[in-house]
Scaffold this motif. Sequence first.
Motif, PDB file in Angstrom:
ATOM      1  N   ILE A  11      43.137  38.446  38.221  1.00 45.54           N
ATOM      2  CA  ILE A  11      43.689  38.170  39.537  1.00 45.54           C
ATOM      3  C   ILE A  11      43.044  36.878  40.042  1.00 45.54           C
ATOM      4  CG2 ILE A  11      44.050  39.044  41.882  1.00 45.54           C
ATOM      5  CD1 ILE A  11      45.190  40.906  39.698  1.00 45.54           C
ATOM      6  N   ALA A  12      43.865  35.894  40.378  1.00 47.48           N
ATOM      7  CA  ALA A  12      43.363  34.639  40.951  1.00 47.48           C
ATOM      8  C   ALA A  12      43.138  34.849  42.448  1.00 47.48           C
ATOM      9  CB  ALA A  12      44.374  33.519  40.724  1.00 47.48           C
ATOM     10  N   VAL A  13      41.929  34.503  42.917  1.00 47.59           N
ATOM     11  CA  VAL A  13      41.586  34.690  44.331  1.00 47.59           C
ATOM     12  C   VAL A  13      40.960  33.414  44.886  1.00 47.59           C
ATOM     13  CG1 VAL A  13      41.248  37.190  44.025  1.00 47.59           C
ATOM     14  CG2 VAL A  13      39.278  35.662  43.879  1.00 47.59           C
ATOM     15  N   LYS A  14      41.118  33.234  46.196  1.00 44.30           N
ATOM     16  CA  LYS A  14      40.523  32.077  46.867  1.00 44.30           C
ATOM     17  C   LYS A  14      39.032  32.278  47.097  1.00 44.30           C
ATOM     18  CE  LYS A  14      44.685  30.890  49.442  1.00 44.30           C
ATOM     19  NZ  LYS A  14      45.286  30.819  50.771  1.00 44.30           N
ATOM     20  N   ASP A  15      38.651  33.491  47.487  1.00 46.38           N
ATOM     21  CA  ASP A  15      37.273  33.795  47.868  1.00 46.38           C
ATOM     22  C   ASP A  15      36.827  35.038  47.115  1.00 46.38           C
ATOM     23  OD1 ASP A  15      35.006  34.961  49.197  1.00 46.38           O
ATOM     24  OD2 ASP A  15      35.491  33.816  51.000  1.00 46.38           O
ATOM     25  N   LEU A  16      35.969  34.861  46.127  1.00 43.98           N
ATOM     26  CA  LEU A  16      35.544  35.955  45.263  1.00 43.98           C
ATOM     27  C   LEU A  16      34.803  37.044  46.034  1.00 43.98           C
ATOM     28  CD1 LEU A  16      35.733  36.826  42.333  1.00 43.98           C
ATOM     29  CD2 LEU A  16      33.614  35.601  41.890  1.00 43.98           C
ATOM     30  N   LYS A  42      36.242  26.143  34.549  1.00 42.76           N
ATOM     31  CA  LYS A  42      36.074  25.929  35.993  1.00 42.76           C
ATOM     32  C   LYS A  42      36.340  27.198  36.807  1.00 42.76           C
ATOM     33  CE  LYS A  42      37.499  21.106  35.524  1.00 42.76           C
ATOM     34  NZ  LYS A  42      38.442  20.075  35.963  1.00 42.76           N
ATOM     35  N   ILE A  43      35.767  28.332  36.330  1.00 41.64           N
ATOM     36  CA  ILE A  43      35.976  29.602  37.025  1.00 41.64           C
ATOM     37  C   ILE A  43      34.698  30.405  37.169  1.00 41.64           C
ATOM     38  CG2 ILE A  43      38.422  29.911  36.502  1.00 41.64           C
ATOM     39  CD1 ILE A  43      37.588  31.685  34.119  1.00 41.64           C
ATOM     40  N   LYS A  44      34.678  31.187  38.218  1.00 42.69           N
ATOM     41  CA  LYS A  44      33.658  32.201  38.462  1.00 42.69           C
ATOM     42  C   LYS A  44      34.398  33.530  38.406  1.00 42.69           C
ATOM     43  CE  LYS A  44      30.169  33.504  41.855  1.00 42.69           C
ATOM     44  NZ  LYS A  44      29.574  33.154  43.159  1.00 42.69           N
ATOM     45  N   VAL A  45      33.870  34.479  37.621  1.00 40.84           N
ATOM     46  CA  VAL A  45      34.601  35.714  37.330  1.00 40.84           C
ATOM     47  C   VAL A  45      33.717  36.934  37.550  1.00 40.84           C
ATOM     48  CG1 VAL A  45      35.807  36.997  35.507  1.00 40.84           C
ATOM     49  CG2 VAL A  45      35.949  34.497  35.573  1.00 40.84           C
ATOM     50  N   VAL A  46      34.316  37.988  38.073  1.00 36.93           N
ATOM     51  CA  VAL A  46      33.702  39.315  38.052  1.00 36.93           C
ATOM     52  C   VAL A  46      34.678  40.233  37.316  1.00 36.93           C
ATOM     53  CG1 VAL A  46      32.237  39.054  40.084  1.00 36.93           C
ATOM     54  CG2 VAL A  46      34.554  39.925  40.367  1.00 36.93           C
ATOM     55  N   ARG A  47      34.122  41.047  36.426  1.00 34.02           N
ATOM     56  CA  ARG A  47      34.940  41.953  35.611  1.00 34.02           C
ATOM     57  C   ARG A  47      34.488  43.390  35.859  1.00 34.02           C
ATOM     58  NH1 ARG A  47      35.885  41.362  29.173  1.00 34.02           N
ATOM     59  NH2 ARG A  47      36.997  39.547  29.944  1.00 34.02           N
ATOM     60  N   TYR A  48      35.480  44.245  35.946  1.00 32.63           N
ATOM     61  CA  TYR A  48      35.268  45.682  36.104  1.00 32.63           C
ATOM     62  C   TYR A  48      35.967  46.374  34.940  1.00 32.63           C
ATOM     63  CZ  TYR A  48      34.475  43.990  40.833  1.00 32.63           C
ATOM     64  OH  TYR A  48      34.025  43.282  41.924  1.00 32.63           O
ATOM     65  N   TRP A  49      35.295  47.340  34.332  1.00 34.08           N
ATOM     66  CA  TRP A  49      35.944  48.107  33.268  1.00 34.08           C
ATOM     67  C   TRP A  49      36.660  49.290  33.883  1.00 34.08           C
ATOM     68  CZ3 TRP A  49      36.794  45.830  28.968  1.00 34.08           C
ATOM     69  CH2 TRP A  49      35.894  44.888  28.478  1.00 34.08           C
ATOM     70  N   ILE A  50      37.942  49.371  33.629  1.00 31.83           N
ATOM     71  CA  ILE A  50      38.759  50.508  34.037  1.00 31.83           C
ATOM     72  C   ILE A  50      39.212  51.146  32.726  1.00 31.83           C
ATOM     73  CG2 ILE A  50      40.758  51.264  35.382  1.00 31.83           C
ATOM     74  CD1 ILE A  50      38.591  49.715  37.021  1.00 31.83           C
ATOM     75  N   GLY A  51      38.503  52.174  32.306  1.00 36.64           N
ATOM     76  CA  GLY A  51      38.737  52.715  30.973  1.00 36.64           C
ATOM     77  C   GLY A  51      38.412  51.639  29.955  1.00 36.64           C
ATOM     78  N   GLU A  52      39.349  51.344  29.087  1.00 33.37           N
ATOM     79  CA  GLU A  52      39.162  50.339  28.039  1.00 33.37           C
ATOM     80  C   GLU A  52      39.657  48.952  28.440  1.00 33.37           C
ATOM     81  OE1 GLU A  52      37.720  50.650  24.872  1.00 33.37           O
ATOM     82  OE2 GLU A  52      36.995  52.509  25.732  1.00 33.37           O
ATOM     83  N   VAL A  53      40.146  48.821  29.671  1.00 37.70           N
ATOM     84  CA  VAL A  53      40.746  47.556  30.101  1.00 37.70           C
ATOM     85  C   VAL A  53      39.861  46.878  31.145  1.00 37.70           C
ATOM     86  CG1 VAL A  53      42.776  46.499  31.180  1.00 37.70           C
ATOM     87  CG2 VAL A  53      43.058  48.449  29.642  1.00 37.70           C
ATOM     88  N   PRO A  63      38.485  22.274  43.190  1.00 42.09           N
ATOM     89  CA  PRO A  63      39.852  22.206  43.715  1.00 42.09           C
ATOM     90  C   PRO A  63      40.898  21.813  42.662  1.00 42.09           C
ATOM     91  CG  PRO A  63      38.339  20.921  45.090  1.00 42.09           C
ATOM     92  CD  PRO A  63      37.585  21.340  43.873  1.00 42.09           C
ATOM     93  N   ASP A  64      40.448  21.210  41.554  1.00 39.62           N
ATOM     94  CA  ASP A  64      41.396  20.794  40.522  1.00 39.62           C
ATOM     95  C   ASP A  64      41.439  21.758  39.335  1.00 39.62           C
ATOM     96  OD1 ASP A  64      38.869  20.190  39.506  1.00 39.62           O
ATOM     97  OD2 ASP A  64      39.553  18.395  38.464  1.00 39.62           O
ATOM     98  N   GLY A  65      40.778  22.907  39.452  1.00 39.85           N
ATOM     99  CA  GLY A  65      40.793  23.895  38.375  1.00 39.85           C
ATOM    100  C   GLY A  65      42.131  24.601  38.276  1.00 39.85           C
ATOM    101  N   ASP A  66      42.398  25.202  37.122  1.00 47.54           N
ATOM    102  CA  ASP A  66      43.670  25.883  36.899  1.00 47.54           C
ATOM    103  C   ASP A  66      43.900  27.037  37.873  1.00 47.54           C
ATOM    104  OD1 ASP A  66      44.397  24.173  34.846  1.00 47.54           O
ATOM    105  OD2 ASP A  66      43.548  25.459  33.276  1.00 47.54           O
ATOM    106  N   VAL A  67      42.842  27.754  38.222  1.00 47.87           N
ATOM    107  CA  VAL A  67      42.994  28.858  39.176  1.00 47.87           C
ATOM    108  C   VAL A  67      43.376  28.319  40.553  1.00 47.87           C
ATOM    109  CG1 VAL A  67      41.784  30.737  40.369  1.00 47.87           C
ATOM    110  CG2 VAL A  67      41.496  30.439  37.909  1.00 47.87           C
ATOM    111  N   ALA A  68      42.728  27.251  40.982  1.00 49.57           N
ATOM    112  CA  ALA A  68      43.068  26.644  42.273  1.00 49.57           C
ATOM    113  C   ALA A  68      44.511  26.150  42.273  1.00 49.57           C
ATOM    114  CB  ALA A  68      42.112  25.496  42.594  1.00 49.57           C
ATOM    115  N   LYS A  69      44.938  25.536  41.187  1.00 50.86           N
ATOM    116  CA  LYS A  69      46.313  25.053  41.077  1.00 50.86           C
ATOM    117  C   LYS A  69      47.308  26.212  41.108  1.00 50.86           C
ATOM    118  CE  LYS A  69      45.098  20.946  38.406  1.00 50.86           C
ATOM    119  NZ  LYS A  69      45.145  20.343  37.062  1.00 50.86           N
ATOM    120  N   PHE A  70      46.967  27.300  40.425  1.00 51.24           N
ATOM    121  CA  PHE A  70      47.828  28.487  40.417  1.00 51.24           C
ATOM    122  C   PHE A  70      48.002  29.026  41.827  1.00 51.24           C
ATOM    123  CE2 PHE A  70      48.353  33.069  40.456  1.00 51.24           C
ATOM    124  CZ  PHE A  70      49.418  33.257  39.592  1.00 51.24           C
TER     125      PHE A  70
END
Length: 139
Positions: A11-16, A42-53, A63-70
């Motif tokens: 999920i792409a978010v503005k404010d983690l 160019k990303i900061k990520v948090v991951r949660y395991w929901i079962g195996e996913v 501001p020029d990263g792919d997530v920001a552009k998305f």
Amino acid sequence: MKINKVDHICIAVKDLDQARRIWEPVLGKSGPDDAYIDEPEKIKVVRYWIGEVGFELMESLTPDGDVAKFIEKNGEGVMVVSLNVANTREAMAELEEKDYPFIGGARPFRDGEFAFIHPKKMNGVLLELIDDKGDDFRK
């Protein structure tokens, strides 16, 4: 090509930090199972395991990263669906023979590699193939 499982959804978010406050109560989590910064992507990520996913929240570092552009184009929301494969490069070769266009080539991630199939081919979905096992980061 054999798909092992759905690896993760991003999920792409503005404010983690704000997104964590929204999602963690719904996911039944008090914090991420894995958090990392991927400078090349160019990303900061948090991951949660929901079962195996894995369920990921991603914020752009620039501001020029792919997530920001998305987000600028589409707003916040589902950006990537990732499928776990045995070998990313072999899967790429098989799909390239069937005219699936990739964005760039295979890229390193931890103990594996990943690659993106262009969303124009995949009904607007940025589809990732990844062969990382991710087992070291499960809680």
